[in-house]
Design a protein around this motif. Structure first.
Motif, PDB file in Angstrom:
ATOM      1  N   LYS A  42      10.649   0.060   1.993  1.00  0.00           N
ATOM      2  CA  LYS A  42      11.714   0.807   1.345  1.00  0.00           C
ATOM      3  C   LYS A  42      11.651   2.235   1.883  1.00  0.00           C
ATOM      4  O   LYS A  42      10.574   2.783   2.106  1.00  0.00           O
ATOM      5  CB  LYS A  42      11.589   0.758  -0.172  1.00  0.00           C
ATOM      6  CG  LYS A  42      10.343   1.353  -0.747  1.00  0.00           C
ATOM      7  CD  LYS A  42      10.151   0.987  -2.224  1.00  0.00           C
ATOM      8  CE  LYS A  42      11.291   1.444  -3.103  1.00  0.00           C
ATOM      9  NZ  LYS A  42      10.996   1.168  -4.541  1.00  0.00           N
ATOM     10  N   GLU A  72       9.028   5.807  -7.484  1.00  0.00           N
ATOM     11  CA  GLU A  72       9.153   4.409  -7.912  1.00  0.00           C
ATOM     12  C   GLU A  72       7.884   3.607  -7.681  1.00  0.00           C
ATOM     13  O   GLU A  72       7.860   2.388  -7.876  1.00  0.00           O
ATOM     14  CB  GLU A  72      10.311   3.747  -7.166  1.00  0.00           C
ATOM     15  CG  GLU A  72      11.668   4.413  -7.380  1.00  0.00           C
ATOM     16  CD  GLU A  72      12.786   3.717  -6.608  1.00  0.00           C
ATOM     17  OE1 GLU A  72      12.497   2.684  -5.957  1.00  0.00           O
ATOM     18  OE2 GLU A  72      13.924   4.191  -6.679  1.00  0.00           O
ATOM     19  N   ASP A 130       6.695  -0.524  -8.171  1.00  0.00           N
ATOM     20  CA  ASP A 130       6.336  -1.347  -7.005  1.00  0.00           C
ATOM     21  C   ASP A 130       4.970  -1.995  -7.206  1.00  0.00           C
ATOM     22  O   ASP A 130       4.766  -3.168  -6.877  1.00  0.00           O
ATOM     23  CB  ASP A 130       6.318  -0.485  -5.739  1.00  0.00           C
ATOM     24  CG  ASP A 130       7.684   0.071  -5.385  1.00  0.00           C
ATOM     25  OD1 ASP A 130       8.689  -0.597  -5.661  1.00  0.00           O
ATOM     26  OD2 ASP A 130       7.739   1.192  -4.837  1.00  0.00           O
ATOM     27  N   SER A 165       5.120  -4.853  -9.627  1.00  0.00           N
ATOM     28  CA  SER A 165       5.751  -6.045  -9.052  1.00  0.00           C
ATOM     29  C   SER A 165       4.791  -6.853  -8.202  1.00  0.00           C
ATOM     30  O   SER A 165       5.019  -8.050  -7.971  1.00  0.00           O
ATOM     31  CB  SER A 165       6.973  -5.638  -8.219  1.00  0.00           C
ATOM     32  OG  SER A 165       6.586  -5.018  -7.003  1.00  0.00           O
ATOM     33  N   ILE A 170      -0.044  -1.231  -0.947  1.00  0.00           N
ATOM     34  CA  ILE A 170       1.174  -0.463  -0.715  1.00  0.00           C
ATOM     35  C   ILE A 170       0.807   0.751   0.129  1.00  0.00           C
ATOM     36  O   ILE A 170      -0.044   1.552  -0.267  1.00  0.00           O
ATOM     37  CB  ILE A 170       1.818   0.003  -2.036  1.00  0.00           C
ATOM     38  CG1 ILE A 170       2.149  -1.192  -2.918  1.00  0.00           C
ATOM     39  CG2 ILE A 170       3.085   0.814  -1.759  1.00  0.00           C
ATOM     40  CD1 ILE A 170       2.683  -0.810  -4.298  1.00  0.00           C
ATOM     41  N   LEU A 223       3.692  -3.799   1.196  1.00  0.00           N
ATOM     42  CA  LEU A 223       4.916  -3.007   1.073  1.00  0.00           C
ATOM     43  C   LEU A 223       4.679  -1.646   1.693  1.00  0.00           C
ATOM     44  O   LEU A 223       3.620  -1.043   1.489  1.00  0.00           O
ATOM     45  CB  LEU A 223       5.302  -2.848  -0.405  1.00  0.00           C
ATOM     46  CG  LEU A 223       6.482  -1.922  -0.724  1.00  0.00           C
ATOM     47  CD1 LEU A 223       7.781  -2.496  -0.174  1.00  0.00           C
ATOM     48  CD2 LEU A 223       6.592  -1.692  -2.234  1.00  0.00           C
ATOM     49  N   VAL A 245       6.212   2.118   1.581  1.00  0.00           N
ATOM     50  CA  VAL A 245       7.103   3.030   0.869  1.00  0.00           C
ATOM     51  C   VAL A 245       7.180   4.307   1.711  1.00  0.00           C
ATOM     52  O   VAL A 245       6.229   5.078   1.785  1.00  0.00           O
ATOM     53  CB  VAL A 245       6.595   3.332  -0.550  1.00  0.00           C
ATOM     54  CG1 VAL A 245       7.505   4.355  -1.230  1.00  0.00           C
ATOM     55  CG2 VAL A 245       6.523   2.052  -1.375  1.00  0.00           C
TER      56      VAL A 245
END
Length: 438
Positions: free
Chosen positions: A28, A36, A40, A43, A154, A192, A194
Motif C-alpha cells: 500500500k 493505518e 494492517d 488483519s 510488515i 505487506l 506500507v
C-alpha cells in the motif's frame, strides 16, 4: 523501443527455461499510510509485535505515528531500536536473540533497508532456529533452504532506495571475511509493504542520493539481466531460483523505475522542498524492488559487497551520525558505469532502452552505443548529485584490487545473472575502470 515478449529478446532455447514465476509482495502506498498500521497488523493476526527500527528513525514523527497506531489497535509492541545501518553478522545475531526471547507473533520494521533486513533475519532465526551460517548464501554459508513460512512481517521503508520491503533477501556485512553476503528465500518476503512517502521528508541530500542511486542500479541491472529463457530448465518447479533473469513482468517495473529516477533523482537531492520528486523516488524504489526481486541484479551489486566490506573508515555525506562505512547505494553505483560498458555488447537493445529511459540523448544512436550512453548518463547524474568520483575517492587504489576481486568473485548468485560471463580477470579490469570517472 519496448521489448518484444515473444520475439528475439526471449527466444525459446533447447532445454532452456520456458516460464517464470512472480511472487509480488502486497503493498500500500501513499502519504499518511503509517497511521493505518495498527489495522494492517490486526488483519495479519498480530498481537505481540516486535517493532524494529534504528535510533535515528525512532526519534522521528513517522515512527511515533506508527507506534501510536499499533497501540490504538490493541497491539503490544516491543521496540528493538538497535538496528545497525549496514548490518553485520553480529548485529543480525543480536536481533535474532531479541526475537527468540520475545515470544512474538508478528514483526514490523520501520526504517531503511538495513532495518527491514534485520527484521527479516530476526524473524527467520526465531522461527526456524539454526546455526547462523546455515541459511547464508554459498560459498560463505551453507545455503540451506529456509524450511517454511516465518511470522507475519510488515515492512515500512523510510528511505527511497533499497526496495527491501518487496524482496526475500537480507544483506549483511560478514566482517570477518571483509565482504557482504546475504540470505535469500521467498519466505523472507514481507507480508505487506506500507510505503509512506512522508517518511523521507527529513532525509539529508546525501542519503537521498545514495539510496536513490540504489533504486537506479536495481532497475538497470534487472532490465539488462540475462533473459529468463537463457537459464537451464529447472528439475522441478521448486528449484526455480528467486532471481530468474529479465522477463516481461520485471521489464514493466524496471523501465518505469529508471524513468522516474532519471526524471526526479537530481531534483530530489538538490531541492529539499520538492515533495513531488521525493514521492516519485519512493514509488520508483518499490517498483525497482518488485523487478529485481523477480529478475535479479548482477555485476554492480556483486562488486559492491567487497567495496563496502573492506572499508569501514569512509564517512559519506548525509551519514555523519553513524559509524564510518560505505552506504550501500554508493558502493553499488560507483561500479555501475564500468559494469554497463562491459555488459553493453551482450545486451545492446536493453542497455539502449535503459539509457533512453534514464534521460540520455539517444537520437541517432544504435544499440551498440547503449552501454556507453548508459554509463555517460549515470556519470553525469553522479556528478550533479555530489557523489564520490569513483572508488579512489573512497581510498581504494590498485593494491586493493585483488581483495576486491576475491569478494566479488564469491557472489556467483549475482554474477550468473549478468548477460555475459564474468571472470576474475574481467573483475580486475572493472575495478580498475571504476577507480575514477571524471
Amino acid at each position: 523501443m519496448d521489448r518484444e515478449m515473444h520475439g528475439n529478446a526471449y527466444p525459446i532455447l533447447p532445454d532452456g527455461e520456458e516460464g517464470f514465476t512472480v511472487e509480488a509482495a502486497r503493498m500500500k502506498f501513499g502519504p499518511g499510510m503509517l497511521a493505518e498500521l495498527g489495522g494492517d497488523a490486526l488483519s495479519l493476526g498480530m498481537t505481540r509485535v516486535a517493532l524494529f527500527t534504528d535510533p535515528r528513525v525512532a526519534a522521528t514523527a513517522p515512527f511515533g505515528m506508527a507506534l501510536d497506531s499499533l497501540k490504538r489497535a490493541g497491539m503490544d509492541p516491543v521496540v528493538y531500536d538497535r538496528c545497525r545501518v549496514e548490518p553485520t553478522s553480529a548485529s543480525f545475531l543480536d536481533a535474532a536473540d531479541f526475537a527468540r526471547d520475545g515470544g512474538f507473533d508478528g514483526y514490523v520494521s520501520i526504517g531503511g533497508g538495513s532495518v527491514i533486513d534485520t527484521a527479516k533475519a530476526a524473524n527467520l532465526y526465531a522461527t526456524h532456529p539454526a546455526d547462523f551460517l546455515a541459511y547464508v548464501n554459498k560459498p560463505l554459508g551453507e545455503g540451506i533452504p529456509v524450511p517454511g513460512p516465518v511470522k507475519p512481517h510488515i515492512a515500512c521503508p523510510t528511505t527511497c532506495g533499497t526496495g527491501s520491503e518487496t524482496t526475500g533477501v537480507a544483506i549483511f556485512d560478514h566482517v570477518e571475511k571483509q565482504v557482504k553476503t546475504g540470505i535469500s528465500s521467498r519466505y523472507l518476503r514481507p507480508s505487506l509493504a506500507v510505503v509512506d512517502p512522508r517518511t523521507i521528508d527529513s532525509l539529508p541530500p546525501g542519503a537521498i542520493a545514495a539510496t536513490g542511486f540504489d533504486v537506479l542500479t536495481h532497475a538497470i541491472e534487472s532490465h539488462t539481466a540475462r533473459p529468463f529463457r537463457s537459464r537451464p530448465r529447472p528439475e522441478s518447479p521448486t528449484a526455480r531460483p528467486p532471481y530468474q533473469g529479465a522477463n516481461p513482468w520485471s521489464d514493466i517495473g524496471s523501465l518505469q523505475a529508471i524513468r522516474l529516477g532519471g526524471q526526479w533523482l537530481e531534483r530530489a537531492v538538490n531541492d529539499p522542498d520538492c515533495a513531488e520528486a521525493r514521492d516519485a523516488l519512493m514509488f520508483a524504489a518499490t517498483l525497482a524492488g518488485l523487478a529485481f526481486g523477480n529478475a535479479g541484479v548482477h555485476i554492480p551489486h556483486a562488486m559492491s559487497y567487497s567495496v563496502a566490506g573492506m572499508n569501514h573508515s569512509f564517512t559519506a555525506a548525509g551519514y555523519e551520525v553513524v559509524d564510518p562505512m560505505v552506504p550501500h547505494g554508493i558502493s553499488v553505483v560507483l561500479n555501475a558505469p564500468a559494469a554497463f560498458r562491459f555488459t553493453g555488447p551482450a545486451a545492446p537493445e536493453a542497455h539502449l532502452r535503459a539509457a533512453e529511459a534514464l534521460g540520455a540523448d539517444v537520437q541517432g544512436a544504435t544499440p551498440v552505443d547503449g552501454g556507453e550512453l548508459l554509463a555517460t548518463r549515470l556519470i553525469s547524474m553522479m556528478r550533479a548529485t555530489g557523489l564520490p568520483n569513483g572508488l579512489s575517492a573512497l581510498g581504494y587504489g590498485e593494491a586493493d584490487i585483488p581483495g576486491l576481486v576475491r569478494g566479488a568473485a564469491a557472489q556467483q548468485r549475482l554474477l550468473t545473472i549478468a548477460p555475459r560471463p564474468v571472470s576474475e580477470d574481467d573483475l580486475r579490469g572493472l575495478y580498475a575502470d571504476a577507480m575514477r570517472y571524471w
